[in-house]
Scaffold this motif. Structure first.
Motif, PDB file in Angstrom:
ATOM      1  N   ALA A 191      -2.224   0.376 -10.747  1.00  0.00           N
ATOM      2  CA  ALA A 191      -2.789   0.796  -9.475  1.00  0.00           C
ATOM      3  C   ALA A 191      -3.564  -0.356  -9.014  1.00  0.00           C
ATOM      4  O   ALA A 191      -4.383  -1.406  -9.734  1.00  0.00           O
ATOM      5  N   ARG A 192      -3.791  -0.857  -7.728  1.00  0.00           N
ATOM      6  CA  ARG A 192      -4.426  -1.762  -7.126  1.00  0.00           C
ATOM      7  C   ARG A 192      -5.061  -1.261  -5.939  1.00  0.00           C
ATOM      8  O   ARG A 192      -4.484  -0.591  -5.113  1.00  0.00           O
ATOM      9  N   THR A 193      -6.251  -1.790  -5.817  1.00  0.00           N
ATOM     10  CA  THR A 193      -7.138  -1.054  -4.587  1.00  0.00           C
ATOM     11  C   THR A 193      -7.204  -2.098  -3.599  1.00  0.00           C
ATOM     12  O   THR A 193      -6.533  -3.310  -3.682  1.00  0.00           O
ATOM     13  N   ILE A 194      -7.677  -1.662  -2.262  1.00  0.00           N
ATOM     14  CA  ILE A 194      -7.873  -2.570  -1.205  1.00  0.00           C
ATOM     15  C   ILE A 194      -8.535  -3.874  -1.352  1.00  0.00           C
ATOM     16  O   ILE A 194      -8.019  -4.975  -0.863  1.00  0.00           O
ATOM     17  N   ASN A 195      -9.530  -3.776  -2.163  1.00  0.00           N
ATOM     18  CA  ASN A 195      -9.840  -4.982  -2.759  1.00  0.00           C
ATOM     19  C   ASN A 195      -9.357  -5.635  -3.717  1.00  0.00           C
ATOM     20  O   ASN A 195      -9.733  -6.792  -4.148  1.00  0.00           O
ATOM     21  N   GLY A 196      -8.260  -5.423  -4.136  1.00  0.00           N
ATOM     22  CA  GLY A 196      -7.594  -6.213  -5.098  1.00  0.00           C
ATOM     23  C   GLY A 196      -7.855  -6.021  -6.556  1.00  0.00           C
ATOM     24  O   GLY A 196      -7.423  -6.809  -7.538  1.00  0.00           O
ATOM     25  N   ASP A 197      -8.836  -4.850  -6.898  1.00  0.00           N
ATOM     26  CA  ASP A 197      -9.044  -4.642  -8.221  1.00  0.00           C
ATOM     27  C   ASP A 197      -7.853  -3.704  -8.960  1.00  0.00           C
ATOM     28  O   ASP A 197      -7.223  -2.866  -8.081  1.00  0.00           O
ATOM     29  N   ILE A 198      -7.285  -3.924 -10.291  1.00  0.00           N
ATOM     30  CA  ILE A 198      -6.219  -3.611 -10.906  1.00  0.00           C
ATOM     31  C   ILE A 198      -6.520  -2.996 -12.249  1.00  0.00           C
ATOM     32  O   ILE A 198      -7.524  -3.410 -13.072  1.00  0.00           O
ATOM     33  N   LYS A 199      -5.846  -1.933 -12.391  1.00  0.00           N
ATOM     34  CA  LYS A 199      -5.717  -1.550 -13.695  1.00  0.00           C
ATOM     35  C   LYS A 199      -4.531  -0.959 -14.217  1.00  0.00           C
ATOM     36  O   LYS A 199      -3.654  -0.578 -13.192  1.00  0.00           O
ATOM     37  N   ILE A 200      -4.117  -1.100 -15.215  1.00  0.00           N
ATOM     38  CA  ILE A 200      -2.760  -0.971 -15.923  1.00  0.00           C
ATOM     39  C   ILE A 200      -2.812  -0.113 -16.953  1.00  0.00           C
ATOM     40  O   ILE A 200      -3.407  -0.239 -18.123  1.00  0.00           O
ATOM     41  N   PHE A 201      -2.085   1.054 -16.931  1.00  0.00           N
ATOM     42  CA  PHE A 201      -1.896   1.952 -18.129  1.00  0.00           C
ATOM     43  C   PHE A 201      -0.957   1.513 -19.160  1.00  0.00           C
ATOM     44  O   PHE A 201      -0.383   0.510 -18.834  1.00  0.00           O
TER      45      PHE A 201
END
Length: 355
Positions: A191-201
């Motif tokens: 997942a990536r937010t509008i601000n460019g933060d990313i988390k990967i399962f």
């Protein structure tokens, strides 16, 4: 008190239903746009009914919401253009245009040094001259657009198979992929937010039956080097596409342990259903967090799990499935019924997560 965000979800199937359920935990009001009266999402959210190409009804719907997302890829381009002009839509339309067309998707993999199977493009009769020289058998012919769960594709073992299959596909634009020796299939959901933060399962191991996802396992027990590489490719894709929301990338691991990208899904994904019980944040909550620019949730595994899809008549054999030996080590079975009225072969009717 903070104003509740109204999120419009295009599509009222099981993915729309599970997004709507997750939205309640985030102070989000879900509104569904569905083209069928018996949509699973109607159980949990307000539904607006209309065809996906009915511009008047689409406009009426988006006037009620702050943001639009979708649960399937095949939304008419004309409707997407209208939505995009009037309200933010995530994942962004430029990403959807690549992922809903296999020819564009392969070009994207190629341009970004992401390995994929040898692929030939078939659009017109003239292309057959090149294909005849370069094709290897067995291969798989797939329509460039609108194929899912094994629809719009055939295995071909010789040149006459190719011609026959292309005719059966009404000579649509197609890709021809070399069939490889697959040891394992995994998916990575990020997942990536509008601000460019990313988390990967963590990666999920997937087992298909008749081209339809049957079982997902978490953890996938993929070696660390391969898992890290799959994660790296997914992050690269998310950033290159300036993506917002949840994206699934399916990978093959071949008999020589090579990692090969198969395809991308610009939405919450069937393999990610397992996250509802197995991870600290579900893919559905994560998607909503990403598109509303909230802080992304933790993605670590709480407990090992197996997800079994209930396809067609499986929905009437739940107790039998629960007693199968392969699920006997699990203490708990959580049933998710999609409440679809009509049972059809190949139709996803629900799933069970064994924990």
């Amino acid at each position: 008190m903070k104003k509740k965000i109204k999120v419009g979800i295009i599509g009222g199937g099981q993915l729309g239903m599970m997004l709507a359920k997750a939205s309640k935990r985030l102070n989000i009001i879900p509104l569904i746009y569905s083209n069928t009266k018996d949509s699973p999402a109607a159980k949990v959210a307000k539904v607006y009914y209309g065809d996906f190409d009915d511009i008047k009804k689409i406009k009426e719907f988006i006037n009620q919401v702050d943001i639009v997302t979708y649960e399937f890829e095949n939304i008419p381009t004309k409707s997407l253009k209208i939505i995009e002009q009037l309200v933010p839509i995530f994942p962004p339309v430029h990403a959807l245009k690549i992922t809903q067309d296999r020819i564009k998707e392969k070009k994207f993999f190629n341009d970004n040094d992401i390995p994929y199977v040898k692929t030939l493009i078939l659009k017109k009769n003239l292309d057959l001259q090149i294909i005849k020289k370069e094709i290897s058998f067995p291969s798989i012919i797939k329509t460039a657009r609108l194929g899912y769960d094994g629809k719009g594709q055939y295995t071909i073992n010789n040149y006459s198979d190719l011609l026959k299959s292309w005719n059966m596909l009404d000579k649509a634009n197609c890709v021809i992929e070399e069939k490889i020796n697959i040891k394992k299939e995994i998916s990575i959901i990020g997942a990536r937010t509008i601000n460019g933060d990313i988390k990967i399962f963590p990666s999920f191991k997937n087992i298909h039956k008749n081209h339809i996802l049957d079982i997902t396992r978490l953890p996938s027990r993929t070696n660390k080097k391969t898992e890290n590489l799959a994660t790296e490719y997914t992050i690269k894709i998310l950033n290159k596409l300036k993506y917002v929301g949840v994206l699934c990338v399916e990978f093959f691991i071949d008999s020589s342990d090579n990692l090969i990208a198969n395809e991308m899904a610009p939405r919450v994904h069937n393999s990610g259903h397992i996250t509802i019980e197995a991870c600290k944040t579900s893919q559905f909550e994560q998607h909503l967090r990403a598109i509303t620019n909230k802080t992304l949730g933790k993605v670590s595994i709480i407990r090992p799990a197996v997800m079994k899809n209930l396809i067609g008549n499986d929905i009437s054999k739940i107790n039998l499935i629960k007693t199968k030996k392969e699920f006997s080590n699990f203490k708990k079975a959580n049933l998710h019924n999609y409440y679809k009225k009509e049972i059809k072969p190949g139709r996803k009717m629900g799933h069970i997560t064994f924990i």
